[in-house]
Design an enzyme around this catalytic site. Structure first.
Site, PDB file in Angstrom:
ATOM      1  N   ASP A 232       0.883  -1.151   0.000  1.00 59.96           N
ATOM      2  CA  ASP A 232       0.000   0.000   0.000  1.00 59.96           C
ATOM      3  C   ASP A 232       0.931   1.214   0.000  1.00 59.96           C
ATOM      4  OD1 ASP A 232      -3.131   0.714   1.702  1.00 59.96           O
ATOM      5  OD2 ASP A 232      -2.010   1.827   0.175  1.00 59.96           O
TER       6      ASP A 232
HETATM    7  C1  GLC Z   1      -4.239   4.456  -0.067  1.00 58.10           C
HETATM    8  C2  GLC Z   1      -5.129   3.253   0.152  1.00 58.10           C
HETATM    9  C3  GLC Z   1      -5.126   2.283  -0.988  1.00 58.10           C
HETATM   10  C4  GLC Z   1      -4.952   3.058  -2.281  1.00 58.10           C
HETATM   11  C5  GLC Z   1      -3.555   3.642  -2.272  1.00 58.10           C
HETATM   12  C6  GLC Z   1      -3.293   4.525  -3.488  1.00 58.10           C
HETATM   13  O1  GLC Z   1      -3.604   4.826   1.113  1.00 58.10           O
HETATM   14  O2  GLC Z   1      -4.963   2.526   1.363  1.00 58.10           O
HETATM   15  O3  GLC Z   1      -6.350   1.550  -0.971  1.00 58.10           O
HETATM   16  O4  GLC Z   1      -5.118   2.197  -3.395  1.00 58.10           O
HETATM   17  O5  GLC Z   1      -3.270   4.372  -1.095  1.00 58.10           O
HETATM   18  O6  GLC Z   1      -4.109   5.662  -3.430  1.00 58.10           O
END
Ligand code: GLC
Length: 688
Positions: A232
């Site tokens: 993430d």
């Molecule tokens: C965010 C989220 C994830 C998302 C990523 C990119 O913090 O947790 O679900 O796809 O970052 O935006």
């Protein structure tokens, strides 16, 4: 032709382990195309330069904006359709926007279980039940990838609250993980998502991004995932450890992690062979994206029509006293800002800016009703906060409401109340909203409340004061047209809840265990805090039904304008633990309608403590007036098994099981009992 690793220098290979920037992968000095990774589960969210003509005007902040896209219902709404075909359609529609904007991988779906009603991202997730979440996610992934766009199954795993999500350690026992938090991933993996995204949190004390047991042993070796695992955004803590745990890609770009990797390689802590193994996954993903047969399947208008169709089936009729709905009255009043400016989704990385121009709900209702319907208007009717505090405004509104035969109040949570990174502190509507409902209900008891929320709401204060309650969900850009069709009876509502609505937050077993403020303060010092899953497998209806706790509306609940008769239950045994459950469902009304039949299994006597019932099948059917259809659902070993930690495997104990078929988890219409009698050699092998 996939690039040969031998053509890359070690520096180029190390660079490929980390993103090039926020949304793109590296190119190895231009030898590879850069992939675009974009959110999200409710539609394409692509951050662009503020001057990009695609940037939605309302999205522009400083030098960036977000490209307009089709705003689909959030996954919490989509799941209420209980219709895998619509999940497939939803995925295909989002893929069309991705293809047009050259996005290679859609960072969705999120399948984290709705363990607690307060999780700020519940609107983004599918269900409190892993079976339903898995089936719907599998279809969504198939939909997106059928158009040549990749997906990212997320957030692996036990990412079930938002508070301190960057520090939390989700602490769950093995059986709970296996029975509740892994099965949705397991089922969704059948669709072969191109990527999986690891979660921010720790899993029993080890960061998800470097948790070798979960990423390598479970996800890759046991569940057979052979794609790319990305972090993430910002979830990598120690890139060399993450690499050894088989994380393939750290997002977004991080010079610190690059430096860590180079130094670890120079120290001999990570080998070129280990680096090659990880880089190989990116090369394979690039090949998939390059070779994909990307074809836009629908026009923008057709995408919008799909958004309406899905929103229609996502709408849940929670209460309908005296058949208040569908609307038959001639003098109506529509109140509430959401009638003109509906909440489309929650806040955070999944938010989609749509270019769709919303027609006021009353105009859309008018189009569906005969000309002589009169709409009573009121100046304050649509103000963002028709609040009790502005008494004179409200009193005028109430006087006007008294003139109407029925009043439709459009109310709910906006993207600041339900938002990524924050958990809700209450599951009630705001006090102003509650007072507004109660005041209007006194003025006109034929009050129809339309809820625009992405998660469970405690409506115990006002539920009995209103005539009808419709859960519109965060229904995307098609929600107003969908509501007009459902409220006027053009379409009979068929949505069913995929999370329990408790009488109050305190009835939920996770509330007592939420890390206390003191613990949180202390934990900040220790840079982590444990969130103990002490409720075990008793999540959602598994808890409420097992403890006989009253709920406001049960899991699987949703009314229709039609009535259905369930008859003729037969249970055919095809093998030791294989059964086919069949029944006939008849639409006994004079309108066409859809019904979702739910199949639950209940272990009568078990060595371990098991939930009162568990969902193990469902089927949605379309029935003409008076029509009967027979449906069959299959049960297999896993339908009856619990996870036996001593065996390290799933285990079916001999004995009796109840087979329950219902219109909700608490509206069981037919019941049968089967006996499983596995011969000794099939009961279980001694632990491996
Ligand atoms: C965010 C989220 C994830 C998302 C990523 C990119 O913090 O947790 O679900 O796809 O970052 O935006």
């Amino acid at each position: 032709m996939k690039l040969d690793l031998s053509t890359l220098t070690i520096d180029e290979k190390i660079a490929l382990l980390v993103g090039r920037d926020v949304w793109h992968t590296e190119t190895a000095s231009g030898k590879l195309p850069s992939l675009t990774l974009n959110d999200g589960p409710s539609g394409l969210r692509q951050v662009v330069d503020k001057n990009d003509p695609a940037a939605h005007p309302k999205s522009i902040k400083q030098d960036r904006g977000t490209a307009s896209a089709t705003a689909m219902p959030t996954l919490s709404a989509l799941s209420c359709t209980w219709n895998p075909e619509l999940a497939f359609l939803d995925g295909q529609v989002i893929a069309d926007d991705c293809i047009e904007r050259n996005a290679d991988v859609l960072l969705a779906p999120g399948v984290n279980i709705k363990r607690t009603p307060v999780c700020g991202r519940n609107f983004e997730y599918l269900s409190e039940d892993p079976y339903l979440a898995g089936e719907m996610a599998k279809s969504f992934i198939n939909g997106v990838q059928s158009s040549g766009v990749g997906t990212s199954l997320k957030h692996f795993c036990l990412n079930n609250i938002e508070v301190d999500r960057l520090f939390n350690s989700s602490e769950a026992d093995e059986r709970t993980v296996r029975e509740i938090y892994l099965p949705a991933f397991e089922k969704a993996l059948e669709a072969k998502p191109w990527t999986v995204m690891c979660a921010y949190n720790q899993i029993n004390g080890i960061w998800a991004s470097e948790n070798r047991k979960y990423l390598k042993s479970i996800l890759r070796e046991e569940l057979g995932f052979d794609g790319l695992i990305m972090s993430d955004w910002g979830a990598t803590h120690d890139a060399p450890r993450a690499l050894k745990a088989t994380l393939d890609l750290t997002m977004p770009h991080s010079s610190r992690h690059l430096k860590e990797l180079r130094e670890a390689y120079n120290r001999g802590e990570i080998t070129e062979g280990e680096i090659d193994e990880r880089v190989e996954k990116l090369l394979e993903l690039i090949e998939k994206c390059k070779n994909a047969d990307k074809k836009v399947k629908r026009t923008k208008e057709e995408r919008h029509a799909a958004a309406v169709k899905i929103a229609e089936e996502a709408i849940v009729l929670l209460k309908n006293d005296n058949n208040t709905l569908p609307i038959r009255d001639k003098r109506l009043m529509v109140i509430g800002e959401m009638a003109r400016n509906p909440s489309l989704g929650g806040g955070g990385s999944s938010f989609v800016y749509t270019a769709h121009n919303f027609e006021p709900l009353e105009n859309l209702i008018k189009q569906n009703l005969c000309e002589d319907t009169e709409f009573i208007s009121a100046t304050d009717a649509y103000s963002p906060e028709v609040s009790v505090s502005r008494y004179n405004g409200l009193s005028a509104l109430c006087y006007r409401a008294m003139e109407a035969e029925s009043v439709i109040l459009c109310i709910g949570n906006n993207d600041l109340v339900e938002i990524e990174g924050v958990d809700r502190s209450t599951i009630k509507l705001s006090q102003n909203h509650e007072k507004l409902i109660l005041t209007l209900a006194k003025a006109n008891p034929k009050l129809i409340v339309i809820l625009y929320t992405g998660s469970a709401i405690d409506m115990s204060v006002w539920k009995d004061s209103v005539a009808a309650i419709v859960q519109a969900g965060f229904g995307g850009e098609g929600i107003s047209e969908a509501l007009a069709n459902v409220l006027t009876g053009k379409v009979s509502p068929s949505g069913k809840l995929t999370e329990s609505y408790p009488m109050c937050l305190e009835d939920n077993p996770t509330v007592a265990t939420r890390p206390s403020v003191i613990c949180k303060a202390l934990s900040k010092l220790q840079n982590s805090s444990a969130d103990k899953y002490t409720e075990g497998v008793f999540v959602g209806y598994r808890y409420y039904d097992t403890t006989d706790t009253d709920v406001l509306f049960p899991f699987g609940h949703g009314l229709s304008y039609a009535d259905f008769r369930y008859t003729g239950l037969t249970i055919l045994q095809n093998g030791d633990t294989d059964f086919t459950v069949s029944l006939t469902v008849t639409n006994t009304s004079d309108i066409p309608a859809k019904e979702t039949v739910q199949l639950y299994v209940s272990d009568i006597i078990s060595t371990v403590e098991r939930p009162d019932k568990e969902l193990k099948g469902f089927a949605k059917i379309d029935l003409a007036p008076g029509e009967s259809k027979q449906i069959s659902m299959n049960l297999d070993y896993r339908s009856f098994a619990f996870y036996n930690v001593s065996l390290g495997d799933w285990h079916v104990e001999n004995g009796d099981f109840d087979i329950l078929v219902g219109a909700s988890s608490r509206d069981i219409r037919l019941k049968g009992r089967i006996r499983i009698a596995l011969p000794r050699e099939k009961q279980y092998t001694v632990a491996k």
